[in-house]
Scaffold this active site. Structure first.
Site, PDB file in Angstrom:
ATOM      1  N   GLN A 243       0.830  -1.207   0.000  1.00  0.00           N
ATOM      2  CA  GLN A 243       0.000   0.000   0.000  1.00  0.00           C
ATOM      3  C   GLN A 243       0.864   1.256   0.000  1.00  0.00           C
ATOM      4  O   GLN A 243       0.551   2.236  -0.688  1.00  0.00           O
ATOM      5  CB  GLN A 243      -0.931   0.007   1.213  1.00  0.00           C
ATOM      6  CG  GLN A 243      -1.805   1.272   1.282  1.00  0.00           C
ATOM      7  CD  GLN A 243      -2.946   1.148   2.261  1.00  0.00           C
ATOM      8  OE1 GLN A 243      -3.719   0.194   2.192  1.00  0.00           O
ATOM      9  NE2 GLN A 243      -3.075   2.110   3.167  1.00  0.00           N
ATOM     10  N   GLU A 244       1.943   1.243   0.767  1.00  0.00           N
ATOM     11  CA  GLU A 244       2.853   2.396   0.770  1.00  0.00           C
ATOM     12  C   GLU A 244       3.414   2.641  -0.620  1.00  0.00           C
ATOM     13  O   GLU A 244       3.476   3.780  -1.091  1.00  0.00           O
ATOM     14  CB  GLU A 244       3.994   2.158   1.754  1.00  0.00           C
ATOM     15  CG  GLU A 244       5.049   3.262   1.739  1.00  0.00           C
ATOM     16  CD  GLU A 244       6.193   3.016   2.708  1.00  0.00           C
ATOM     17  OE1 GLU A 244       7.176   3.783   2.660  1.00  0.00           O
ATOM     18  OE2 GLU A 244       6.119   2.055   3.510  1.00  0.00           O
ATOM     19  N   HIS A 340      11.174  24.043 -21.134  1.00  0.00           N
ATOM     20  CA  HIS A 340      11.046  25.394 -20.587  1.00  0.00           C
ATOM     21  C   HIS A 340      12.306  26.238 -20.811  1.00  0.00           C
ATOM     22  O   HIS A 340      12.281  27.446 -20.569  1.00  0.00           O
ATOM     23  CB  HIS A 340      10.771  25.339 -19.074  1.00  0.00           C
ATOM     24  CG  HIS A 340       9.348  25.075 -18.716  1.00  0.00           C
ATOM     25  ND1 HIS A 340       8.753  23.830 -18.852  1.00  0.00           N
ATOM     26  CD2 HIS A 340       8.384  25.893 -18.203  1.00  0.00           C
ATOM     27  CE1 HIS A 340       7.506  23.897 -18.433  1.00  0.00           C
ATOM     28  NE2 HIS A 340       7.249  25.133 -18.039  1.00  0.00           N
TER      29      HIS A 340
END
Length: 381
Positions: A243-244, A340
């Site tokens: 889950q982590e 950018h």
């Protein structure tokens, strides 16, 4: 592709979280970055609108809902608003299974109401100066003396380390027993011998308090042990790590999507040689590649979320999600920064902050190399 992960109630909750972020977080986050910490008051305000402990049973103040899609909503909104100082995902995604599933009735009544309200901030102390991904290599020790454990050791890189009121510490109760000699102990703020070192100066995620922790003969009551017996800590960690790692993957895809949206808008408005830089074939090809890979990653991660809800997410599938999406995140943001030009190197542009914040993603929660090892071992070689 149309995303169909969320139901109407998740989308309504998403609007609530967005309003919270716009009101309570975005106007202040730059100052928190300079301070190196998020004020505790923000945690309490988040608790007031139900942002913590969805799976906590109602009798302890929670919603009693086991649905990782709510966790996903919060994490994605945090990332999309560039609020990497909030340690909410550690509290919700990493800590919740420990304090909900591994606690007895007395511990639940003691800790869960504060966990839900944001008055009790949590952290987990695994990593040590000499032990990171190898959890069996921890050197912190806890020796039982009657109704207490005497805890000694040092931990580092601990998220929420300064703010935390309750720290789950990974310690050796039997140094000779290998994986079966690890136990999880809950250390509370104010315990004698529990000290915090400096708030670590990181490359990115400047508002996130990350600390060194020290334990000098800390007497931890046996009543603060997680689980009914000693020696179960390593296996408890292994059960909760998928889950982590999924949480990290959710953040990685959200970050890639956010930076891509910002970069596409920039490429439409930025002029070079008398036309927008988006009109050049190289720009279009770079963005086409990044958008495609991110869209594919999104589908896999959303499937993993549903698998977790169904109790079917394996350690291997979580490892796949974690390493692939975090490596993709760093690739996407790096190439978007390049588009950018010089402005991408200026911290006033979101892509620059996203670039420095993203670098840790392939490291914590298990490095990319460890994730590949987990997957590779599953082949049975």
């Amino acid at each position: 592709m149309r995303r169909d992960l969320f139901d109407e109630e998740h989308l309504l909750f998403q609007e609530t979280v967005r309003e919270f972020m716009a009101r309570e977080v975005v106007p202040h986050h730059e100052r928190w970055e300079k301070d190196g910490i998020v004020p505790r008051e923000v945690w309490k305000k988040a608790g007031e609108i139900g942002m913590f402990g969805f799976g906590v049973p109602e009798e302890y103040g929670g919603a009693g809902i086991t649905d990782f899609r709510y966790n996903t909503v919060i994490l994605e909104e945090i990332i999309r608003h560039g609020a990497t100082g909030l340690g909410f995902s550690l509290h919700n995604d990493v800590m919740a299974p420990y304090v909900v599933e591994l606690t007895d009735e007395e511990q639940k009544r003691r800790w869960l109401p504060g966990f839900v309200s944001g008055e009790l901030i949590t952290a987990i102390a695994m990593t040590e100066p000499g032990a990171g991904s190898d959890l069996q290599g921890v050197r912190a020790t806890a020796v039982r003396e009657g109704d207490h454990y005497v805890l000694n050791g040092q931990k580092t890189f601990i998220t929420n380390g300064i703010n935390a009121d309750l720290v789950i510490v990974v310690a050796k109760t039997d140094p000779e027993a290998g994986a079966r000699g690890v136990t999880l102990l809950a250390v509370e703020r104010g315990m004698e011998g529990f000290g915090r070192g400096r708030n670590l100066d990181k490359i990115g995620m400047k508002a996130q308090d990350t600390a060194e922790l020290f334990f000098d003969n800390v007497r931890v009551p046996v009543a603060n042990r997680l689980g009914p017996a000693e020696g179960e800590g390593f296996f408890q960690l292994m059960r909760n790590l998928p889950q982590e790692r999924l949480s990290i993957a959710v953040g990685a895809v959200a970050a890639a999507e956010t930076v891509l949206e910002q970069t596409i808008a920039y490429c439409k408005s930025r002029q070079a040689f008398g036309r927008s830089i988006g009109s050049f074939q190289n720009t279009r090809f770079v963005l086409a590649e990044l958008v495609t890979e991110t869209d594919i990653a999104r589908q896999y991660v959303d499937r993993c979320i549903l698998a977790l809800n169904a109790g079917e997410l394996t350690a291997v599938d979580a490892a796949k999600a974690k390493w692939w999406t975090t490596e993709l995140q760093t690739k996407v943001i790096d190439r978007c920064l390049q588009l950018h030009g010089g402005y991408g190197y200026m911290l006033e542009y979101p892509v620059a902050k996203a670039w420095v914040d993203s670098r840790v993603q392939t490291i914590y929660g298990g490095t990319t190399e460890i994730m590949k090892e987990i997957i590779g071992r599953s082949f049975g070689f």
